[in-house]
Scaffold this active site. Structure first.
Site, PDB file in Angstrom:
ATOM      1  N   TRP A  35       0.969  -1.126   0.026  1.00 54.64           N
ATOM      2  CA  TRP A  35      -0.149  -0.058   0.033  1.00 54.64           C
ATOM      3  C   TRP A  35       1.083   1.217   0.176  1.00 54.64           C
ATOM      4  O   TRP A  35       0.503   2.245  -0.690  1.00 54.64           O
ATOM      5  CB  TRP A  35      -0.840  -0.077   1.282  1.00 54.64           C
ATOM      6  CG  TRP A  35      -2.112  -0.892   1.112  1.00 54.64           C
ATOM      7  CD1 TRP A  35      -2.248  -1.984   1.722  1.00 54.64           C
ATOM      8  CD2 TRP A  35      -2.935  -1.230   0.012  1.00 54.64           C
ATOM      9  NE1 TRP A  35      -3.443  -2.806   1.328  1.00 54.64           N
ATOM     10  CE2 TRP A  35      -3.743  -2.409   0.284  1.00 54.64           C
ATOM     11  CE3 TRP A  35      -3.150  -0.345  -1.249  1.00 54.64           C
ATOM     12  CZ2 TRP A  35      -4.850  -2.904  -0.642  1.00 54.64           C
ATOM     13  CZ3 TRP A  35      -4.184  -0.817  -1.947  1.00 54.64           C
ATOM     14  CH2 TRP A  35      -5.088  -1.948  -1.941  1.00 54.64           C
ATOM     15  N   ASP A  87      -1.542   7.097   6.186  1.00 54.68           N
ATOM     16  CA  ASP A  87      -2.718   6.076   5.899  1.00 54.68           C
ATOM     17  C   ASP A  87      -2.882   5.006   6.828  1.00 54.68           C
ATOM     18  O   ASP A  87      -1.933   4.176   7.347  1.00 54.68           O
ATOM     19  CB  ASP A  87      -2.205   4.993   4.559  1.00 54.68           C
ATOM     20  CG  ASP A  87      -3.145   4.233   4.050  1.00 54.68           C
ATOM     21  OD1 ASP A  87      -4.148   4.261   4.751  1.00 54.68           O
ATOM     22  OD2 ASP A  87      -2.649   3.361   2.902  1.00 54.68           O
ATOM     23  N   LYS A 138     -12.356  -1.440   6.722  1.00 49.02           N
ATOM     24  CA  LYS A 138     -11.450  -2.484   7.738  1.00 49.02           C
ATOM     25  C   LYS A 138     -11.838  -2.266   9.154  1.00 49.02           C
ATOM     26  O   LYS A 138     -12.483  -3.250   9.858  1.00 49.02           O
ATOM     27  CB  LYS A 138     -10.144  -2.260   7.594  1.00 49.02           C
ATOM     28  CG  LYS A 138      -9.328  -2.830   6.458  1.00 49.02           C
ATOM     29  CD  LYS A 138      -8.779  -2.000   5.435  1.00 49.02           C
ATOM     30  CE  LYS A 138      -8.486  -2.770   4.058  1.00 49.02           C
ATOM     31  NZ  LYS A 138      -7.930  -1.996   3.136  1.00 49.02           N
TER      32      LYS A 138
HETATM   33  C1  LIG Z   1      -7.077  -1.609   2.121  1.00 45.73           C
HETATM   34  C2  LIG Z   1      -6.067  -0.568   2.156  1.00 45.73           C
HETATM   35  C3  LIG Z   1      -5.868   0.352   0.959  1.00 45.73           C
HETATM   36  C4  LIG Z   1      -6.837   0.664   0.057  1.00 45.73           C
HETATM   37  O1  LIG Z   1      -8.140   0.928   0.166  1.00 45.73           O
HETATM   38  P1  LIG Z   1      -9.349   1.020  -0.676  1.00 45.73           P
HETATM   39  O2  LIG Z   1     -10.409   1.796  -0.024  1.00 45.73           O
HETATM   40  O3  LIG Z   1      -9.591  -0.069  -1.372  1.00 45.73           O
HETATM   41  O4  LIG Z   1      -8.659   2.171  -1.932  1.00 45.73           O
HETATM   42  C5  LIG Z   1      -4.875   1.332   1.374  1.00 45.73           C
HETATM   43  N1  LIG Z   1      -4.018   1.327   2.348  1.00 45.73           N
HETATM   44  C6  LIG Z   1      -3.974   0.300   3.210  1.00 45.73           C
HETATM   45  C7  LIG Z   1      -3.275   0.457   4.313  1.00 45.73           C
HETATM   46  C8  LIG Z   1      -5.092  -0.615   3.212  1.00 45.73           C
HETATM   47  O5  LIG Z   1      -5.188  -1.501   4.132  1.00 45.73           O
END
Ligand SMILES: *Cc1c(COP(=O)(O)O)cnc(C)c1O
Length: 358
Positions: free
Chosen positions: A101, A170, A194
């Site tokens: 990511w 993030d 999540k």
């Molecule tokens: C799942 C995830 C993403 C991607 O998220 P989307 O909403 O599908 O774009 C980005 N960063 C991390 C750390 C993730 O776990």
């Protein structure tokens, strides 16, 4: 019957929340229609979005200098919006590379300007967060971007860099799973799917003064300022997702807030890591100091046994345990909604499986 769902995202939501949403699905608060059939500018939804924001502010102790925004496009759109809005011409954007990511965020920033990768654990298959003391930081960078929890590799920051430039995180896969000091950050973002809701909406917490950097010629929907000025209601927002975030954050408050939730998350992950460490059968590739409390990855002696493990677990009502397709192995994602009872059931299964197969 509900199973224990270890999916990495979209992920398990609290059963109480799912039941409440079901209960009011087609008749929200005796209005004769569901919340997703209501106008995004009506009284019902106004109360929903205001409460969702208020809950997040309370739970995370967010000051007035920050805006809390709801934006479509997931965390992945934030990979692009951040450099588009916050790159300062003539400076580089700094990124810590701790997994797939992070790499995806770096890819997007490179479309916009000069990117400097300040550290990387790629050489060791992303099995750790590189020691913050050795990062090569530039005091003139636009910002420093980190990925607080690496969903695929099972690593997590347990302290954050003391940054001279705006720190951006993030937090998609550990958002609101523990107490964090928001003041350390200039921007925090997370896809909801999540820890706090369904897919289709991302939460962005941004220090408002940062939008001074946004270039005037950026299209309206890509400017943070548009969302700040309209309380995330410039156009039709993802109303159902925001409603679910409201219910999940209500549930979090009832649980006692982030400190109480963190205590449960600690107990869950500690019990699981202990089981992995106990014998020779299970192994964990991640350095102990970097282990994630959200995504616990482990290996079995062979891929054939891993396949068997996933299959037999599923038959016992423990689903979603297969590791990411890029790394294999097993991954138990134990976000806020996973009760301790689910982890205990997994541990019982692991012990029985080891006995039967070693
Ligand atoms: C799942 C995830 C993403 C991607 O998220 P989307 O909403 O599908 O774009 C980005 N960063 C991390 C750390 C993730 O776990």
């Amino acid at each position: 019957m509900r199973v224990f769902n270890f999916n990495p995202g979209p992920a398990m939501l609290p059963t109480e929340v799912m039941e409440q949403a079901q209960h009011e699905f087609s008749d929200y608060h005796k209005t004769g229609c569901g919340i997703m059939e209501h106008s995004h500018r009506g009284a019902e939804f106004t109360e929903v979005i205001e409460t969702a924001e208020k809950n997040i502010r309370e739970l995370m102790n967010i000051g007035d200098e920050y805006a809390v925004l709801f934006i479509q496009g997931g965390a992945s759109l934030q990979f692009a919006m951040i450099p588009m809005n916050l790159h300062v011409p003539g400076t580089s954007m700094e990124y810590a590379d701790t997994g797939a990511w992070s790499a995806a965020a770096i890819k997007e920033a490179k479309f916009i300007g000069d990117v400097k990768v300040v550290c990387s654990s790629k050489d060791t298959k992303y099995n750790k967060i590189p020691d913050i003391r050795h990062w090569k930081l530039d005091a003139k960078a636009s910002y420093l971007h980190i990925t607080s929890n690496n969903t695929i590799f099972g690593t997590q920051y347990h302290s954050f860099p003391d940054s001279k430039v705006p720190l951006i995180a993030d937090m998609s896969s550990d958002f609101m799973s523990r107490v964090v000091d928001v003041d350390q950050f200039s921007l925090i973002y997370a896809g909801a799917q999540k820890n706090i809701g369904p897919s289709g909406v991302a939460v962005v917490i941004i220090k408002k003064e940062l939008v001074k950097r946004t270039p005037a010629n950026l299209p309206t929907m890509l400017k943070y300022g548009t969302y700040i000025d309209s309380n995330s209601l410039y156009n039709t927002p993802p109303t159902f997702g925001i409603y679910m975030i409201r219910l999940v954050t209500d549930w979090m408050k009832k649980k006692g807030g982030l400190a109480a939730i963190e205590t449960i998350n600690d107990a869950k992950s500690e019990a699981l890591y202990e089981t992995i460490e106990e014998g020779e059968f299970y192994s964990n590739p991640v350095e102990p100091a970097s282990r994630s409390k959200m995504n616990v990855v482990f290996r079995l002696p062979s891929e054939a046994l891993e396949e068997k493990f996933v299959k037999e677990a599923k038959a016992k009502g423990l689903i979603g345990l297969k590791g990411h397709r890029s790394v294999g192995g097993i991954r138990a994602s134990i976000y806020n909604a996973m009760p301790l009872e689910g982890v205990e059931k997994l541990i019982d299964f692991m012990n029985a499986f080891e006995k039967a197969n070693s």
